[in-house]
Scaffold this active site. Structure first.
Site, PDB file in Angstrom:
ATOM      1  N   TRP A   1       1.165  -1.160   0.050  1.00 35.91           N
ATOM      2  CA  TRP A   1       0.141  -0.008  -0.045  1.00 35.91           C
ATOM      3  C   TRP A   1       0.832   1.211   0.012  1.00 35.91           C
ATOM      4  O   TRP A   1       1.866   1.241   0.884  1.00 35.91           O
ATOM      5  CB  TRP A   1      -0.676   0.014   1.136  1.00 35.91           C
ATOM      6  CG  TRP A   1      -1.555   1.511   1.249  1.00 35.91           C
ATOM      7  CD1 TRP A   1      -2.604   1.687   0.493  1.00 35.91           C
ATOM      8  CD2 TRP A   1      -1.260   2.624   2.158  1.00 35.91           C
ATOM      9  NE1 TRP A   1      -2.788   2.947   0.792  1.00 35.91           N
ATOM     10  CE2 TRP A   1      -2.037   3.747   1.871  1.00 35.91           C
ATOM     11  CE3 TRP A   1      -0.337   2.576   3.195  1.00 35.91           C
ATOM     12  CZ2 TRP A   1      -1.819   4.887   2.467  1.00 35.91           C
ATOM     13  CZ3 TRP A   1      -0.341   3.878   3.857  1.00 35.91           C
ATOM     14  CH2 TRP A   1      -1.146   4.958   3.570  1.00 35.91           C
TER      15      TRP A   1
ATOM     16  N   GLU B   1      -2.878  -2.927  -2.580  1.00 35.07           N
ATOM     17  CA  GLU B   1      -3.965  -2.366  -1.952  1.00 35.07           C
ATOM     18  C   GLU B   1      -4.657  -1.065  -2.555  1.00 35.07           C
ATOM     19  O   GLU B   1      -3.642   0.020  -2.327  1.00 35.07           O
ATOM     20  CB  GLU B   1      -3.669  -2.193  -0.314  1.00 35.07           C
ATOM     21  CG  GLU B   1      -5.054  -1.420   0.326  1.00 35.07           C
ATOM     22  CD  GLU B   1      -4.632  -1.434   1.875  1.00 35.07           C
ATOM     23  OE1 GLU B   1      -3.553  -1.931   2.147  1.00 35.07           O
ATOM     24  OE2 GLU B   1      -5.511  -1.252   2.732  1.00 35.07           O
TER      25      GLU B   1
ATOM     26  N   LYS C   1      -7.249   2.449  -2.975  1.00 38.55           N
ATOM     27  CA  LYS C   1      -7.743   3.414  -2.022  1.00 38.55           C
ATOM     28  C   LYS C   1      -8.552   4.430  -2.800  1.00 38.55           C
ATOM     29  O   LYS C   1      -7.969   4.850  -3.949  1.00 38.55           O
ATOM     30  CB  LYS C   1      -6.876   3.967  -1.216  1.00 38.55           C
ATOM     31  CG  LYS C   1      -7.293   4.778  -0.069  1.00 38.55           C
ATOM     32  CD  LYS C   1      -6.017   5.088   1.134  1.00 38.55           C
ATOM     33  CE  LYS C   1      -6.518   5.911   2.070  1.00 38.55           C
ATOM     34  NZ  LYS C   1      -5.878   5.755   3.320  1.00 38.55           N
TER      35      LYS C   1
ATOM     36  N   ASP D   1      -9.653  -2.955   1.291  1.00 35.28           N
ATOM     37  CA  ASP D   1      -9.723  -2.502   2.578  1.00 35.28           C
ATOM     38  C   ASP D   1     -11.294  -2.030   2.703  1.00 35.28           C
ATOM     39  O   ASP D   1     -11.582  -1.180   1.899  1.00 35.28           O
ATOM     40  CB  ASP D   1      -8.588  -1.445   2.738  1.00 35.28           C
ATOM     41  CG  ASP D   1      -8.541  -0.834   4.060  1.00 35.28           C
ATOM     42  OD1 ASP D   1      -9.967  -0.227   4.419  1.00 35.28           O
ATOM     43  OD2 ASP D   1      -7.732  -0.869   5.103  1.00 35.28           O
TER      44      ASP D   1
ATOM     45  N   HIS E   1     -11.765   1.861   2.358  1.00 33.09           N
ATOM     46  CA  HIS E   1     -11.075   2.523   1.394  1.00 33.09           C
ATOM     47  C   HIS E   1     -12.009   2.893   0.100  1.00 33.09           C
ATOM     48  O   HIS E   1     -11.486   3.193  -1.203  1.00 33.09           O
ATOM     49  CB  HIS E   1      -9.914   1.724   0.605  1.00 33.09           C
ATOM     50  CG  HIS E   1      -8.727   1.658   1.655  1.00 33.09           C
ATOM     51  ND1 HIS E   1      -7.311   1.526   1.265  1.00 33.09           N
ATOM     52  CD2 HIS E   1      -8.816   2.204   2.747  1.00 33.09           C
ATOM     53  CE1 HIS E   1      -6.569   1.641   2.191  1.00 33.09           C
ATOM     54  NE2 HIS E   1      -7.354   2.200   3.192  1.00 33.09           N
TER      55      HIS E   1
ATOM     56  N   HIS F   1      -8.875  -6.225   4.162  1.00 30.37           N
ATOM     57  CA  HIS F   1      -8.526  -5.534   5.366  1.00 30.37           C
ATOM     58  C   HIS F   1      -9.628  -5.100   5.889  1.00 30.37           C
ATOM     59  O   HIS F   1     -10.352  -4.221   5.360  1.00 30.37           O
ATOM     60  CB  HIS F   1      -7.651  -4.208   4.917  1.00 30.37           C
ATOM     61  CG  HIS F   1      -5.794  -4.406   4.919  1.00 30.37           C
ATOM     62  ND1 HIS F   1      -5.158  -3.503   4.967  1.00 30.37           N
ATOM     63  CD2 HIS F   1      -5.464  -5.486   5.156  1.00 30.37           C
ATOM     64  CE1 HIS F   1      -3.960  -3.926   4.875  1.00 30.37           C
ATOM     65  NE2 HIS F   1      -4.005  -5.098   5.163  1.00 30.37           N
TER      66      HIS F   1
ATOM     67  N   ASP G   1     -12.604   6.956   6.231  1.00 31.52           N
ATOM     68  CA  ASP G   1     -11.594   5.761   6.478  1.00 31.52           C
ATOM     69  C   ASP G   1     -10.988   5.709   7.845  1.00 31.52           C
ATOM     70  O   ASP G   1      -9.726   5.924   7.905  1.00 31.52           O
ATOM     71  CB  ASP G   1     -10.688   5.650   5.323  1.00 31.52           C
ATOM     72  CG  ASP G   1      -9.548   4.582   5.387  1.00 31.52           C
ATOM     73  OD1 ASP G   1      -9.916   3.500   6.021  1.00 31.52           O
ATOM     74  OD2 ASP G   1      -8.669   4.666   4.976  1.00 31.52           O
TER      75      ASP G   1
ATOM     76  N   ASP H   1     -10.717   3.606  10.400  1.00 31.94           N
ATOM     77  CA  ASP H   1     -10.230   2.610  10.992  1.00 31.94           C
ATOM     78  C   ASP H   1     -10.389   2.526  12.213  1.00 31.94           C
ATOM     79  O   ASP H   1      -9.668   2.158  13.396  1.00 31.94           O
ATOM     80  CB  ASP H   1      -8.679   2.814  10.791  1.00 31.94           C
ATOM     81  CG  ASP H   1      -8.105   2.434   9.312  1.00 31.94           C
ATOM     82  OD1 ASP H   1      -8.152   1.418   8.930  1.00 31.94           O
ATOM     83  OD2 ASP H   1      -7.514   3.505   8.952  1.00 31.94           O
TER      84      ASP H   1
ATOM     85  N   ASP I   1      -7.456  -4.424   9.801  1.00 32.51           N
ATOM     86  CA  ASP I   1      -6.664  -2.968   9.686  1.00 32.51           C
ATOM     87  C   ASP I   1      -7.448  -2.173  10.527  1.00 32.51           C
ATOM     88  O   ASP I   1      -8.416  -1.290   9.804  1.00 32.51           O
ATOM     89  CB  ASP I   1      -6.450  -2.580   8.372  1.00 32.51           C
ATOM     90  CG  ASP I   1      -5.569  -1.671   8.160  1.00 32.51           C
ATOM     91  OD1 ASP I   1      -5.274  -1.024   9.152  1.00 32.51           O
ATOM     92  OD2 ASP I   1      -5.455  -0.942   6.754  1.00 32.51           O
TER      93      ASP I   1
HETATM   94  C1  RNT Z   1      -4.130   2.661   4.743  1.00 30.96           C
HETATM   95  C2  RNT Z   1      -4.134   1.270   4.356  1.00 30.96           C
HETATM   96  C3  RNT Z   1      -2.772   0.534   5.079  1.00 30.96           C
HETATM   97  C4  RNT Z   1      -2.374   0.802   6.310  1.00 30.96           C
HETATM   98  C5  RNT Z   1      -1.614   0.064   6.882  1.00 30.96           C
HETATM   99  C6  RNT Z   1      -0.882   0.395   8.180  1.00 30.96           C
HETATM  100  O1  RNT Z   1      -4.973   3.367   4.287  1.00 30.96           O
HETATM  101  O2  RNT Z   1      -5.192   0.619   4.721  1.00 30.96           O
HETATM  102  O3  RNT Z   1      -3.508  -0.858   4.835  1.00 30.96           O
HETATM  103  O4  RNT Z   1      -3.605   1.015   7.128  1.00 30.96           O
HETATM  104  O5  RNT Z   1      -0.623  -0.654   5.982  1.00 30.96           O
HETATM  105 ZN    ZN Z   2      -5.766  -1.400   4.711  1.00 30.17          ZN
END
Ligand code: RNT
Ligand code: ZN
Length: 432
Positions: A192, A233, A235, A266, A269, A293, A301, A303, A333
């Site tokens: 990523w 990954e 986004k 993710d 994302h 993720h 986003d 988390d 994640d």
């Molecule tokens: C960031 C991505 C990525 C990170 C990690 C720490 O937007 O989601 O995966 O969260 O690699």
């Molecule tokens: Zn991620």
């Protein structure tokens, strides 16, 4: 006060027996569901443990649009403390799971540049993982570094900076290859990069060409898929990359298909009205494997710790309904420093497993049958009825038989650990 935990083994067993009978009325075998759940290995992310700090001691801002908020006491100060916290977390979660490491979590006796890291810096993790019986996954770290300060890494217009990050990517793949070989289970290396613009770009094409070419250079060497696999990954947006992310969904879907890489989806994302549960079956038509993720975005986003939300259940249902259990790798994640960090791991990972159990307990055949017959009324009716079948009794029994705490018992253990271990840590972070 009733803390939500059944009082005794026999109470758990009798509740389970009633639940098993109830499930069999809708044609579901609870033992089969529990056996399926035993084979689910979730890749728990190291970075929830210490707010994505790692052990480089660079004192750089996290950057890359990553943001951790909260200041709960007890953050681990060194690798031993992080491992102790991980062991504590794994003990609260039924089943055998994996660990997902970022490159910044190496053990560096002196400062080592990211393009110079090697498996020697991860030997401690490999030894630890073997002793714990956990598989390892890996991530190059394209953030929190002076060469990432302007928000560009592999797509940078400066060829020197690009080369630095290409070399980091190559170094990480070699580490992953050795990790996988040492552990005897393929290490998934997830790429990523934060690259993108806060404001409107004048050229959307050139950075994408540069990213594709940098990735091609990183992946030039063929590695044994028994040891390691690469994932990319995508986004849509990030803090500081609101207008343009080089590695968008379309970019990486095409890249993954043409280069035979895993696509990492993710949950945070995409546009907030889009869900990854709907993307799994589409991606699986064209890709052998994907990586998830699993995360929870709140308005963005953000988390947040994964909860047993509709979307989490939908993700699990898609994996099970599509028969993708062996092709979808489940990673987590999220990072929340406003609550106990070990509890955050336990809550999020237990929820992921609960969602999988619910999916394995679903009368999927019957639902699909109604759909095929065009009886959409019955489909919705059964979907709703089955939500209140006694999943909790099966989950409790599963935890008990897997030797994991039942109900809220895990929290007592975290509180004890917080008092005995975490609160004794000063806020000063040691050098490794
Ligand atoms: C960031 C991505 C990525 C990170 C990690 C720490 O937007 O989601 O995966 O969260 O690699
Ligand atoms: Zn991620």
């Amino acid at each position: 006060m009733d803390n939500g935990t059944p009082k005794s083994e026999s109470a758990i067993e009798s509740a389970f027996a009633l639940a098993a009978a109830r499930y069999s009325q809708v044609g579901v075998d609870v033992h089969n569901a529990m056996n399926c759940l035993k084979n689910i290995s979730v890749s728990m992310h190291c970075w929830q443990g210490d707010d994505v700090k790692g052990f480089e001691n660079l004192n750089e801002d996290l950057g890359g649009g990553l943001a951790v908020t909260g200041n709960h006491p007890g953050r681990p100060r060194n690798v031993d403390e992080l491992r102790a916290d991980l062991e504590q977390a794994y003990s609260l979660i039924p089943g055998k799971h994996r660990l997902n490491l970022h490159a910044i979590y190496g053990e560096f006796p002196t400062a080592v540049e990211r393009d110079q890291i090697g498996s020697e810096h991860f030997q401690g993790w490999i030894d630890w993982a073997r002793s714990q019986g956990v598989g390892l996954d890996f991530n190059p770290s394209f953030f929190a570094h002076p060469n990432a300060n302007d928000g560009f890494t592999l797509a940078h217009s400066d060829s020197g900076i690009r080369q630095f990050w290409i070399d980091h990517g190559i170094a990480c793949r070699n580490i992953a290859d050795e990790m996988g070989a040492a552990i005897g289970s393929p290490c998934v290396t997830n790429f990523w990069v934060p690259d993108g613009y806060k404001d409107l770009p004048a050229d959307r094409t050139a950075p994408r060409k540069r990213l594709a070419s940098s990735l091609d250079k990183i992946f030039e060497q063929k590695l044994d898929p028994q040891n390691s696999l690469d994932a990319v990954e995508c986004k849509l947006f990030g803090i500081g990359s609101e207008s343009y992310v080089v590695g968008s969904h379309e970019f990486y879907l095409g890249y993954a298909i043409t280069r035979e890489k895993l696509l990492c989806l993710d949950a945070g994302h995409f546009h907030p009205t889009e869900v990854i549960s709907d993307k799994i079956s589409a991606a699986m038509l064209y890709l052998p494997d994907i990586l998830l993720h699993v995360s929870r975005g709140v308005r963005w986003d953000s988390d947040h710790v994964v909860t047993l939300s509709d979307e989490l259940q939908a993700i699990a249902q898609e994996i099970v309904r599509g028969n993708y259990v062996d092709r979808v790798r489940i990673g987590l994640d999220f990072f929340d420093a406003s609550i106990n960090r070990v509890a955050a791991w336990a809550i999020g990972t237990r929820n992921m497993l609960k969602a999988m159990l619910m999916a394995f307990l679903e009368p999927t055949y019957q639902l699909k049958q109604f759909e095929l017959e065009g009886d959409l009324t019955s489909r919705l009716a059964l979907m709703e009825e089955q939500k209140t079948l006694p999943i909790g009794a099966v989950w409790d029994y599963y935890c008990m038989t897997e030797g994991a705490p039942v109900g809220m018992d895990w929290l007592k253990q975290v509180k004890q650990y917080e008092t005995d271990v975490q609160l004794g840590r000063s806020s000063v972070r040691e050098q490794v």
